[in-house]
Design an enzyme around this catalytic site. Structure first.
Site, PDB file in Angstrom:
ATOM      1  N   LYS A 116       0.858  -1.195   0.000  1.00  0.00           N
ATOM      2  CA  LYS A 116       0.000   0.000   0.000  1.00  0.00           C
ATOM      3  C   LYS A 116       0.879   1.225   0.000  1.00  0.00           C
ATOM      4  O   LYS A 116       1.990   1.200   0.543  1.00  0.00           O
ATOM      5  CB  LYS A 116      -0.870   0.012   1.261  1.00  0.00           C
ATOM      6  CG  LYS A 116      -2.078   0.900   1.146  1.00  0.00           C
ATOM      7  CD  LYS A 116      -3.131   0.199   0.329  1.00  0.00           C
ATOM      8  CE  LYS A 116      -4.480   0.805   0.403  1.00  0.00           C
ATOM      9  NZ  LYS A 116      -5.496  -0.150  -0.085  1.00  0.00           N
TER      10      LYS A 116
HETATM   11  N1  GLU Z   1      -7.084   0.295  -3.437  1.00  0.00           N
HETATM   12  C1  GLU Z   1      -7.898  -0.830  -3.762  1.00  0.00           C
HETATM   13  C2  GLU Z   1      -8.012  -1.777  -2.567  1.00  0.00           C
HETATM   14  O1  GLU Z   1      -7.853  -1.386  -1.449  1.00  0.00           O
HETATM   15  C3  GLU Z   1      -7.466  -1.511  -5.052  1.00  0.00           C
HETATM   16  C4  GLU Z   1      -6.089  -2.058  -5.044  1.00  0.00           C
HETATM   17  C5  GLU Z   1      -5.604  -2.516  -6.412  1.00  0.00           C
HETATM   18  O2  GLU Z   1      -6.361  -2.481  -7.373  1.00  0.00           O
HETATM   19  O3  GLU Z   1      -4.448  -2.918  -6.457  1.00  0.00           O
HETATM   20  O4  GLU Z   1      -8.341  -2.931  -2.700  1.00  0.00           O
END
Ligand code: GLU
Length: 459
Positions: A116
């Site tokens: 993240k």
């Molecule tokens: N930010 C989104 C999540 O928390 C998508 C992550 C992604 O597509 O890699 O799942």
């Protein structure tokens, strides 16, 4: 919040340790060692990258903006997860969210690890030019650790296809001649994004609810009606009843969830409330969601917030405080805004008996336990909001092949994948005392543990 994921992971490990069918060949002291090793791996990120992005503002001043990329675990594939732009971003939060990505991908058999990113900014306070330079700098500072086979960011709160396009372009110019389409997902269609990616999270959120409360209940009604499980009792109490639904958050996730609920013919539901950062709109007869979506699209994502604005678009609704959405007397609450919305101090005021987590970590650990022990059904983030990362995976695949799927194909594959996960979890959930979150965690941790063991990592 940081410890919340860790606590449930530990609970799952304890359950697995006592489960004689899991790694039966490992016994006694060696078993303890293996589980200690697992706990150590899953409770800490592999790597924490932090930088202070140096940004020249339009007024000539220079700002140093804290930014993170946290790589939690890559046992199942390259790190994967969004980058959020929000003023409250901090290392603990991003670490917890990175761990949730590891579990989410493991749960849904997406061949990625978990990561993240975050930048401590309120994107609404920066011009487009300044945001462009923040995106470019983010890639410059972290370019060594990013890439289609290393770590693949995507949008999260405060970011979208515009930011991913900018970031991919910067990655491409830093790495001339290397494949770049798979370096970022959630891009616009013209830049190599996937059809359906923008809507994927919201569609998946509603799908999990509809699948559980309609398809699964109908297909399994025989044994479920004889069950004394508290969650089965709750589900059956609402079967075939007209449901009232409220949606917190009207961004990329909430607005699509609300629209899916509005269009759904399988369940007899009415969206009676929606909310955003300014207001809650309430109408017990059901809200005109298409008109509200159209309004938000032309007003920087905001809902109408006065009687006059509602009147102009012909929508009838009472204007309430933004927090009120949580406490309405509704059957189902979709949480698609921020984390920590239902906590120990306000859980007593929640009326909904079914809650679906569109956002990541919107319910704190103590509130989660209180709700689950009362028999409330909570469809947790790692199950409900995985549509985004699942379609990100399809985008990454399409970028490799440079062959693109139709929108219909994307949704078909998305729902098939989510349905498969749910079929692997729901029978246990409606038959044992664990919450759905605990069931999902046990499932994900089992997968991760088995892979780590097979690969000789649990010494
Ligand atoms: N930010 C989104 C999540 O928390 C998508 C992550 C992604 O597509 O890699 O799942």
């Amino acid at each position: 919040m940081a410890n919340q994921t860790g606590a449930i992971v530990q609970q799952s490990l304890n359950a697995l340790m006592g489960d004689s069918s899991f790694l039966p060949q490992i016994q006694d002291q060696r078993r303890e060692q293996v589980f200690q090793s697992l706990a150590a791996i899953l409770s800490t990120p592999n790597k924490v990258h932090k930088a202070f992005l140096r940004i020249a503002l339009d007024n000539g001043n220079v700002e140093r903006i804290p930014a993170f990329r946290i790589q939690h675990n890559d046992a199942l594939g390259p790190y994967k997860g969004g980058i959020r732009f929000h003023e409250s971003v901090n290392e603990d939060e991003v670490t917890n969210l990175a761990a949730l990505m590891t579990l989410k991908n493991a749960l849904h058999e997406v061949p990625f690890g978990g990561g993240k990113g975050g930048v401590v900014v309120n994107p609404r306070s920066y011009s487009e030019k300044e945001l462009y330079s923040i995106c470019k700098k983010y890639v410059q500072y972290f370019s060594d650790v990013l890439g289609p086979d290393k770590d693949i960011p995507a949008p999260d709160m405060g970011t979208g296809d515009r930011e991913m396009d900018w970031m991919m372009a910067e990655y491409k110019s830093i790495n001339p001649g290397s494949p770049y389409l798979g370096s970022f997902t959630g891009k616009s269609i013209v830049s190599g994004g996937s059809l359906g990616r923008r809507e994927a999270t919201g569609k998946g959120v509603y799908f999990t609810f509809r699948y559980m409360m309609h398809d699964f209940l109908n297909e399994n009604i025989g044994w479920l009606s004889g069950s004394t499980n508290i969650f089965a009792e709750t589900a059956l109490a609402y079967k075939d009843k007209p449901l009232s639904l409220a949606v917190q958050g009207f961004g990329n996730v909430g607005s699509v969830t609300a629209m899916e609920a509005y269009k759904c013919t399988a369940l007899r539901g009415k969206v009676v409330a929606v909310s955003d950062r300014n207001v809650t709109l309430y109408n017990e007869e059901g809200l005109d969601i298409p008109s509200l979506v159209e309004y938000a699209a032309t007003h920087r994502g905001d809902l109408p917030s006065t009687d006059g604005e509602l009147h102009e678009i012909g929508v009838s609704a009472a204007v309430l405080d933004r927090e009120d959405v949580l406490y309405l007397n509704v059957d189902v609450l979709f949480l698609a805004a921020l984390e920590d919305q239902i906590r120990g101090d306000n859980v007593g005021q929640i009326n909904a008996r079914m809650i679906v987590e569109g956002a990541n970590a919107p319910i704190t650990g103590d509130a989660d336990e209180a709700l689950a022990s009362s028999g409330a059904i909570i469809i947790p983030d790692i199950l409900a909001n995985a549509g985004g990362v699942i379609v990100s995976y399809f985008e990454w695949l399409q970028g490799r092949e440079t062959q693109f799927y139709t929108e219909e194909e994307v949704y078909k594959q998305l729902f098939a994948k989510m349905q498969k996960t749910m079929n692997g979890i729901l029978p246990a959930y409606f038959g044992d005392p664990l919450s759905l979150r605990q069931n999902c965690f046990v499932h994900a941790v089992t997968k991760l543990s088995t892979v780590l063991y097979r690969q000789g990592k649990l010494y």
